[in-house]
Design a protein around this motif. Structure first.
Motif, mmCIF file in Angstrom:
data_model
loop_
_atom_site.group_PDB
_atom_site.id
_atom_site.type_symbol
_atom_site.label_atom_id
_atom_site.label_comp_id
_atom_site.label_asym_id
_atom_site.label_seq_id
_atom_site.Cartn_x
_atom_site.Cartn_y
_atom_site.Cartn_z
ATOM 1 N N VAL A 31 0.859 -1.182 0.000
ATOM 2 C CA VAL A 31 0.000 0.000 0.000
ATOM 3 C C VAL A 31 0.894 1.230 0.000
ATOM 4 O O VAL A 31 2.101 1.149 0.270
ATOM 5 C CB VAL A 31 -0.932 0.019 1.229
ATOM 6 N N ASN A 32 0.309 2.379 -0.286
ATOM 7 C CA ASN A 32 1.102 3.601 -0.440
ATOM 8 C C ASN A 32 1.255 4.390 0.853
ATOM 9 O O ASN A 32 1.943 5.406 0.879
ATOM 10 C CB ASN A 32 0.470 4.493 -1.511
ATOM 11 N N SER A 33 0.608 3.929 1.927
ATOM 12 C CA SER A 33 0.708 4.646 3.198
ATOM 13 C C SER A 33 0.344 3.707 4.338
ATOM 14 O O SER A 33 -0.474 2.805 4.168
ATOM 15 C CB SER A 33 -0.245 5.853 3.205
ATOM 16 N N ARG A 34 0.975 3.924 5.495
ATOM 17 C CA ARG A 34 0.604 3.148 6.679
ATOM 18 C C ARG A 34 -0.856 3.386 7.053
ATOM 19 O O ARG A 34 -1.501 2.525 7.644
ATOM 20 C CB ARG A 34 1.474 3.557 7.869
ATOM 21 N N ASN A 35 -1.344 4.576 6.729
ATOM 22 C CA ASN A 35 -2.707 4.936 7.102
ATOM 23 C C ASN A 35 -3.704 4.747 5.965
ATOM 24 O O ASN A 35 -4.835 5.244 6.039
ATOM 25 C CB ASN A 35 -2.742 6.397 7.582
ATOM 26 N N ALA A 36 -3.277 4.047 4.931
ATOM 27 C CA ALA A 36 -4.196 3.782 3.819
ATOM 28 C C ALA A 36 -5.265 2.791 4.268
ATOM 29 O O ALA A 36 -4.966 1.775 4.910
ATOM 30 C CB ALA A 36 -3.426 3.221 2.626
ATOM 31 N N LEU A 37 -6.510 3.092 3.967
ATOM 32 C CA LEU A 37 -7.593 2.183 4.328
ATOM 33 C C LEU A 37 -7.448 0.876 3.574
ATOM 34 O O LEU A 37 -7.041 0.851 2.402
ATOM 35 C CB LEU A 37 -8.946 2.828 4.018
ATOM 36 N N LEU A 38 -7.768 -0.212 4.249
ATOM 37 C CA LEU A 38 -7.684 -1.522 3.600
ATOM 38 C C LEU A 38 -8.639 -1.618 2.420
ATOM 39 O O LEU A 38 -8.429 -2.433 1.515
ATOM 40 C CB LEU A 38 -7.993 -2.622 4.620
ATOM 41 N N SER A 39 -9.685 -0.801 2.423
ATOM 42 C CA SER A 39 -10.638 -0.836 1.317
ATOM 43 C C SER A 39 -10.006 -0.386 0.006
ATOM 44 O O SER A 39 -10.554 -0.647 -1.075
ATOM 45 C CB SER A 39 -11.843 0.050 1.636
ATOM 46 N N PRO A 70 -7.340 -3.858 -3.684
ATOM 47 C CA PRO A 70 -8.301 -4.644 -4.477
ATOM 48 C C PRO A 70 -8.556 -6.013 -3.837
ATOM 49 O O PRO A 70 -7.677 -6.601 -3.200
ATOM 50 C CB PRO A 70 -7.602 -4.793 -5.837
ATOM 51 N N ASN A 71 -9.778 -6.487 -3.990
ATOM 52 C CA ASN A 71 -10.173 -7.853 -3.602
ATOM 53 C C ASN A 71 -10.278 -8.069 -2.092
ATOM 54 O O ASN A 71 -10.439 -9.203 -1.641
ATOM 55 C CB ASN A 71 -9.218 -8.904 -4.193
ATOM 56 N N ILE A 72 -10.161 -7.007 -1.293
ATOM 57 C CA ILE A 72 -10.340 -7.168 0.149
ATOM 58 C C ILE A 72 -11.818 -7.015 0.486
ATOM 59 O O ILE A 72 -12.482 -6.092 0.009
ATOM 60 C CB ILE A 72 -9.494 -6.161 0.936
ATOM 61 N N GLU A 73 -12.335 -7.929 1.308
ATOM 62 C CA GLU A 73 -13.722 -7.887 1.736
ATOM 63 C C GLU A 73 -13.790 -7.889 3.256
ATOM 64 O O GLU A 73 -12.961 -8.505 3.924
ATOM 65 C CB GLU A 73 -14.495 -9.095 1.183
ATOM 66 N N GLU A 74 -14.786 -7.209 3.805
ATOM 67 C CA GLU A 74 -14.962 -7.132 5.252
ATOM 68 C C GLU A 74 -15.124 -8.524 5.855
ATOM 69 O O GLU A 74 -15.751 -9.400 5.270
ATOM 70 C CB GLU A 74 -16.200 -6.298 5.590
ATOM 71 N N GLY A 75 -14.546 -8.739 7.010
ATOM 72 C CA GLY A 75 -14.675 -10.041 7.666
ATOM 73 C C GLY A 75 -13.823 -10.115 8.912
ATOM 74 O O GLY A 75 -13.563 -9.115 9.577
ATOM 75 N N PRO A 77 -12.628 -3.005 6.414
ATOM 76 C CA PRO A 77 -11.714 -2.290 5.503
ATOM 77 C C PRO A 77 -12.102 -0.837 5.285
ATOM 78 O O PRO A 77 -11.254 -0.023 4.906
ATOM 79 C CB PRO A 77 -11.821 -3.090 4.202
ATOM 80 N N ALA A 78 -13.371 -0.485 5.523
ATOM 81 C CA ALA A 78 -13.806 0.891 5.287
ATOM 82 C C ALA A 78 -13.256 1.852 6.327
ATOM 83 O O ALA A 78 -13.166 3.061 6.080
ATOM 84 C CB ALA A 78 -15.337 0.959 5.271
ATOM 85 N N VAL A 79 -12.897 1.351 7.509
ATOM 86 C CA VAL A 79 -12.391 2.230 8.577
ATOM 87 C C VAL A 79 -11.016 1.800 9.083
ATOM 88 O O VAL A 79 -10.335 2.595 9.742
ATOM 89 C CB VAL A 79 -13.374 2.273 9.765
ATOM 90 N N ASP A 80 -10.592 0.581 8.810
ATOM 91 C CA ASP A 80 -9.326 0.068 9.337
ATOM 92 C C ASP A 80 -8.205 0.224 8.315
ATOM 93 O O ASP A 80 -8.391 -0.015 7.117
ATOM 94 C CB ASP A 80 -9.459 -1.402 9.731
ATOM 95 N N GLU A 139 -12.378 -11.612 2.970
ATOM 96 C CA GLU A 139 -11.074 -11.837 2.342
ATOM 97 C C GLU A 139 -10.143 -10.696 2.745
ATOM 98 O O GLU A 139 -10.055 -9.675 2.067
ATOM 99 C CB GLU A 139 -11.215 -11.918 0.821
ATOM 100 N N ILE A 140 -9.472 -10.875 3.871
ATOM 101 C CA ILE A 140 -8.511 -9.878 4.352
ATOM 102 C C ILE A 140 -7.093 -10.316 4.001
ATOM 103 O O ILE A 140 -6.404 -9.683 3.201
ATOM 104 C CB ILE A 140 -8.645 -9.650 5.868
ATOM 105 N N PHE A 141 -6.650 -11.422 4.615
ATOM 106 C CA PHE A 141 -5.295 -11.919 4.338
ATOM 107 C C PHE A 141 -5.140 -12.350 2.882
ATOM 108 O O PHE A 141 -4.082 -12.166 2.283
ATOM 109 C CB PHE A 141 -4.958 -13.085 5.272
ATOM 110 N N SER A 142 -6.187 -12.939 2.316
ATOM 111 C CA SER A 142 -6.086 -13.352 0.912
ATOM 112 C C SER A 142 -5.986 -12.129 0.009
ATOM 113 O O SER A 142 -5.260 -12.126 -0.989
ATOM 114 C CB SER A 142 -7.282 -14.216 0.515
ATOM 115 N N GLY A 143 -6.717 -11.037 0.360
ATOM 116 C CA GLY A 143 -6.615 -9.810 -0.427
ATOM 117 C C GLY A 143 -5.240 -9.192 -0.342
ATOM 118 O O GLY A 143 -4.779 -8.534 -1.285
#
Length: 680
Positions: A460-468, A471-476, A489-492, A542-546
């Motif tokens: 990712v381009n920043s430590r504070n970049a949202l996980l959302s 690509p391919n990351i889904e909440e869980g 991912p929308a807030v973390d 899909e967090i770790f897989s994303g």
């Protein structure tokens, strides 16, 4: 002195009342059996009684704990005793099966018998006590050993294919397809304790991976493409991508090695001059329970080498870290302060810093401390941080921090500490906090892939970049070594994910590290804090897989140190499976020599742990006997303080009744009659 009738009457009435009071007291004592009912009746004995009663309650609880512990140990002993019986049966079968006079059908029948004994051995290793599995460590709700059958996906390489012996016999193809081909240990290494005295615990368990495995823990480097083992490290070429970067050139470099819970040694080397053989010799000279060697292999007709570290004692684990994780660190920049008075302003910072320091995974917010001494004491006294000493040398103006035996020191500074950027309390004093792994200047362990870590494939381009934004990351939710973590991912951010993993304290250190060769891009890195498995998975979403850390299809990943043998192949079970498969193959010589030797080794290991259980049982029974004596003696003391002597009280009651009768008779003659007495 003038005596009046009124005075005599009052005295008689007073004495009658006292006599009644004594009779009431004796009556209560006879009905309750106690010397006093209210604390105010006897304050001193009340306090003594409370003390004795607390001591009795405590002793009875300890006795119950010991009873439970002895039952647990007895269950362990019976399970290991049954395991010994099964191994003896397997040994007898292996010796009989190695007889050259038998035909293959006879050996197949013996192999099937050994397979049944293997199932019995696994069932015994999964013994439970009151619903808790005894060899799972703290994971007592799950069976510690899981079977993997040859028919399961990915097991084809472990299936014994024997059709080559006689192609016309279809029934000899894949004989153990439906049998066990692997056994996985899914418990942990935690101890189960029962408190048997103040500040004294009884350990009632040994974990299954130690008992049923006589494998010696070994860690090996990647392959080094060098002409011989004496070539300096920086002359080693990159073969098959196993060596990711050159070792730091020029200056001496240090790594720490030792046995978990034992002494650690610092090994200093120079990559321009020292070879892997030199490093092996330096480790062996330290005498820390680790045997170092260089192993030669031949690949494509060319020699290649591995540096191998092996624990000298079976069941012991090797701990090794590069120089950013030493067992002792000392600052190099002198600062002359009084830590008992001075705060962080003495280092050139404002008096209230805004940053934080993370030591061995524990966060310390600098603004919480008015003085440096408070900070030092908090670090040294926190048992979870495993710091033995944190001292200040007023003569040289330097700080030194030393880890507990068998532990290391990992320091990280976070936040912009009052505008000083990354220069905080430790880095400003010259303590090397370490940097991102890989790239120019990395150390030997990381260069040789000897550290256990899992890196995200996605940056990712920043430590504070949202996980959302990935690509391919889904909440869980994700699972790290059994700990469940919910992620939105929308807030973390990726930094929050790392912090939540560290907060779980599951033996995994998470960090977000900047790519050396690509500044401004960051990667999530998970490192195991001890040798052994590191399990991560996507439980939902899909967090770790994303992030490219687990397979999208099975959602799981298990990372291990680079070991010679498959860590999932638990010693005794693997030996039994080898015996079964070699019976199928007709490998009589291997059965007679290699297999039986290994079986004897795991047999001795089980006996060793069984003897430890016996010693603990004896210690528990001795403590129980002492506690029984304490309980009985304290009960007697409590009885002396609280209980009445019934015969004595009856005698006192009779005397009080006689006195009361006499008082009434005397009163009848002394107290004059009044007009009221004549009213009818």
């Amino acid at each position: 002195m003038r005596i009046t009738n009124n005075m005599m009457s009052n005295n008689v009435l007073y004495n009658i009342q006292k006599s009644l009071s004594r009779m009431d007291k004796y009556s209560n004592q006879l009905s309750t059996g106690k010397k006093y009912v209210l604390a105010e009746d006897d304050p001193i004995n009340t306090v003594l009684g409370m003390h004795f009663r607390t001591k009795i309650t405590e002793s009875e609880q300890f006795i119950r704990n010991i009873d439970d512990g002895i039952q647990f140990l007895d269950t362990c002993d019976k399970a290991l005793g049954h395991s010994v019986d099964l191994i003896n049966q397997i040994r007898t079968s292996a010796i009989y099966g190695a007889n050259d006079t038998l035909d293959q059908e006879d050996r197949d029948a013996i192999a099937r018998e050994v397979d049944q004994l293997l199932n019995g051995l696994i069932d015994t290793a999964n013994t439970d006590f009151k619903g808790d599995f005894i060899f799972s460590g703290a994971e007592t709700r799950d069976a510690p050993f899981q079977e993997v059958l040859g028919s399961e996906s990915g097991e084809s390489g472990n299936v014994t294919a024997l059709d080559y012996l006689d192609p016309d016999k279809e029934d000899r193809k894949n004989l153990n397809m439906n049998s066990i081909t692997r056994v996985k240990y899914v418990g942990d290494s935690a101890s189960l304790n029962r408190q048997i005295q103040q500040s004294l615990d009884l350990t009632v368990n040994d974990t299954g991976n130690n008992i049923f495995s006589a494998d010696t823990h070994a860690i090996t480097s990647g392959i080094m493409d060098i002409s011989d083992s004496t070539v300096p490290l920086n002359d080693a070429a990159n073969l098959n991508g196993l060596i990711t970067s050159p070792v730091a050139p020029g200056n001496p470099t240090t790594f720490t090695i030792g046995i978990e819970g034992g002494y650690m040694a610092a090994i200093t080397y120079n990559a321009d001059n020292d070879s892997i053989q030199d490093i092996a010799d330096k480790v062996n000279d330290k005498g820390v329970g680790v045997k170092a060697s260089v192993e030669k292999e031949v690949i494509d007709n060319a020699p290649v080498y591995r540096l191998k570290f092996e624990a000298e004692d079976s069941g012991k684990k090797i701990v090794m870290f590069d120089d950013d994780k030493k067992s002792e660190k000392t600052t190099t920049t002198p600062v002359f302060i009084n830590p008992d008075i001075d705060g962080f302003g003495a280092f050139g910072f404002p008096s209230t810093p805004t940053g934080e320091v993370i030591i061995n995974g524990k966060q310390f917010v600098l603004s919480d401390y008015a003085t440096v001494r408070q900070f030092m004491n908090d670090v040294a006294n926190d048992e979870d941080v495993h710091i033995d000493k944190f001292e200040y040398d007023s003569i040289n103006g330097t700080f030194s921090i030393k880890a507990d035996k068998g532990h290391f020191i990992d320091i990280e500074e976070k936040g912009d500490i009052n505008g000083f950027g990354n220069m905080g309390f430790f880095s400003g004093l010259g303590v090397n906090l370490g940097g991102a792994p890989g790239g120019e200047g990395s150390n030997i362990l990381d260069s040789m892939h000897m550290l256990n870590k899992i890196e995200s494939g996605v940056t990712v381009n920043s430590r504070n970049a949202l996980l959302s934004t990935v690509p391919n990351i889904e909440e869980g939710r994700v699972v790290v070594n059994g700990a469940i973590i919910d992620i939105d991912p929308a807030v973390d951010t990726i930094d929050k994910l790392a912090k939540r993993i560290n907060d779980k304290d599951v033996g995994v250190r998470a960090s977000v590290e900047e790519e050396i060769n690509s500044p401004g891009t960051f990667r999530l890195v998970l490192r195991s804090l001890h040798p052994g498995k590191m399990n991560i998975e996507d439980r939902e979403g899909e967090i770790f897989s994303g992030l490219g850390m687990v397979s999208k299809y099975d959602n799981k990943y298990t990372g291990y140190p680079n070991e010679i043998s498959d860590p999932e192949s638990i010693g005794v079970f693997q030996v039994v499976m080898d015996i079964r498969d070699n019976l199928y193959r007709g490998e009589n010589e291997i059965l007679s020599n290699e297999n039986l030797a290994k079986l004897d080794e795991v047999f001795d290991n089980i006996l060793k742990y069984r003897s430890k259980i016996g010693a603990r049982t004896v210690a528990a029974e001795t403590s129980q006997s002492k506690l029984d004596d304490v309980r009985i003696n304290t009960t007697n003391l409590l009885s002396d303080v609280e209980d009445v002597d019934i015969a004595e009280v009856i005698m006192k009651m009779q005397m009080a009744e006689n006195v009361q009768t006499a008082a009434l008779q005397t009163g009848a003659t002394i107290i004059q009659k009044t007009l009221v007495d004549f009213i009818r």
